[in-house]
Design an enzyme around this catalytic site. Structure first.
Site, short mmCIF file in Angstrom:
data_model
loop_
_atom_site.label_atom_id
_atom_site.label_comp_id
_atom_site.label_asym_id
_atom_site.label_seq_id
_atom_site.Cartn_x
_atom_site.Cartn_y
_atom_site.Cartn_z
N THR A 104 -11.46 28.23 14.43
CA THR A 104 -12.19 27.41 15.41
C THR A 104 -12.59 26.07 14.80
O THR A 104 -13.16 26.00 13.72
CB THR A 104 -13.46 28.14 15.87
OG1 THR A 104 -13.08 29.40 16.46
CG2 THR A 104 -14.23 27.32 16.88
N CYS A 146 -15.41 16.41 -9.26
CA CYS A 146 -14.80 17.73 -9.24
C CYS A 146 -14.68 18.30 -10.65
O CYS A 146 -14.42 19.47 -10.84
CB CYS A 146 -13.42 17.66 -8.61
SG CYS A 146 -13.41 16.87 -6.99
#
Length: 385
Positions: free
Chosen positions: A238, A331
């Site tokens: 979704t 990161c």
């Protein structure tokens, strides 16, 4: 204590207009975009209008834009699906790509038993186009080339149009991680013959957790995530309607104000470089940071003249003084390993010194720069700050 945020390459402050849009959608649009009733259709229209907006800005068709959770998912979707589905026999990339590309390419090569090769780098850290052409010329194997447009750690830029055109002349497929350039540069994908790109909203003052892949039509890719038929069957799950609406608004504002805001941010970067040269002349700019034609206007990666035994204290000191920045990619900041990018391009001597990435946005000021330079000077001189 001042609060200076110079880590915009990691993530940017969300625009008020974007936040307002997200809150309005969360409050007023409760439907699932896959539902066929009126409430669901209302949500679906937001997703599809956002797709059209992104496509118009990039000069492509709406059917070539696929919403994802961010740049990492988009990179993985393209690289792994192409290796699995398109008969790829070889992947060419560089050793200074984002790990979303490097690790995805390693996994794709391993699981599909295909070659993984790395293009040489020039001294500054930019991929060597001549070597890339030699690699392409050397084999007729079906090849996927993945090279980022703007390096997230040192800011080096490649001429993505020229590189992609060359790759296509040898029949290669072309993917580019454009996470650091979408929202900061005009990108016309009718002129730039890449097959795939990745982007993330939080790099241009949008929300985290949403991005998109551009997949040129008739690509033949199949999904990595299976389930429903969302995103025309290529990415199940979704859709986050509020985040997609936020991405749309962030892109609209980024490109509506691009000329003005990019000039302002470039002024901040240039002022930082000037003050650094004046106050800390022994500092070096890594990569192509000093070349405005070959480096992004949004960041500087600075090698500071600090002994290794004192270097460990630098980021702690900056953080204590309210300064947010990165020793490399955000990161990587939780890892004990040094920057894989700097390891490829710096000398052994400079690798022993701390390198810090300062990255800028429309919300920064010259006063922020002055404060950071002052704190750096005090640290270098050993004066309690």
């Amino acid at each position: 204590m001042s609060n200076v945020y110079f880590d915009n390459a990691a993530t940017t402050q969300i625009r008020e207009e974007v936040l307002d849009r997200i809150m309005q959608v969360m409050r007023d649009v409760s439907g699932n975009p896959s539902s066929t009733h009126a409430v669901g259709r209302s949500a679906k229209s937001i997703v599809e209008n956002a797709r059209k907006t992104v496509a118009k800005i990039l000069n492509v068709s709406a059917g070539e834009i696929f919403f994802t959770s961010g740049g990492t998912e988009a990179d993985n979707l393209v690289i792994n699906s192409a290796a699995r589905d398109l008969g790829i026999q070889r992947i060419i990339t560089s050793r200074i790509e984002h790990h979303a590309v490097l690790h995805a390419a390693e996994e794709a090569a391993r699981t599909n038993n295909i070659k993984l090769e790395y293009v040489n780098l020039k001294n500054c850290g930019t991929p060597d186009e001549k070597h890339l052409e030699e690699m392409l010329r050397s084999s007729e194997e079906k090849t996927l080339v993945s090279l980022m447009h703007v390096n997230n750690e040192v800011g080096n830029m490649i001429d993505i149009e020229a590189v992609a055109t060359m790759c296509k002349s040898y029949g290669a497929l072309v993917h580019s991680d454009m996470v650091q350039s979408i929202g900061h540069y005009n990108i016309d994908l009718q002129k730039i013959p890449v097959d795939y790109i990745a982007a993330a909203a939080h790099k241009f003052h949008g929300p985290k957790g949403v991005g998109f892949a551009f997949v040129r039509k008739n690509s033949g890719l199949r999904p990595l995530i299976y389930g429903g038929s969302q995103e025309r069957g290529l990415r199940a799950g979704t859709e986050g309607v509020h985040n997609i609406a936020g991405l749309e608004t962030a892109m609209e504002y980024a490109y509506k104000n691009l000329e003005e805001e990019s000039a302002y941010v470039k002024g901040i970067k240039d002022y930082f470089a000037e003050r650094l040269q004046e106050e800390i002349p022994e500092a070096k700019l890594n990569g192509n940071c000093s070349n405005s034609e070959k480096s992004t206007y949004t960041l500087l990666n600075v090698c500071l003249p600090i002994a290794s035994e004192k270097a460990l204290l630098l980021l702690f000191q900056l953080d204590m003084k309210g300064i947010s920045c990165s020793k490399g990619s955000a990161c990587q900041s939780g890892s004990d390993k040094g920057s894989h990018v700097l390891q490829e391009i710096l000398s052994g001597e400079d690798l022993g010194k701390p390198s810090v990435r300062f990255s800028f946005s429309k919300y920064n000021t010259k006063a922020d720069v002055d404060y950071v330079i002052e704190i750096l000077k005090e640290f270098l001189e050993g004066v309690p700050a």
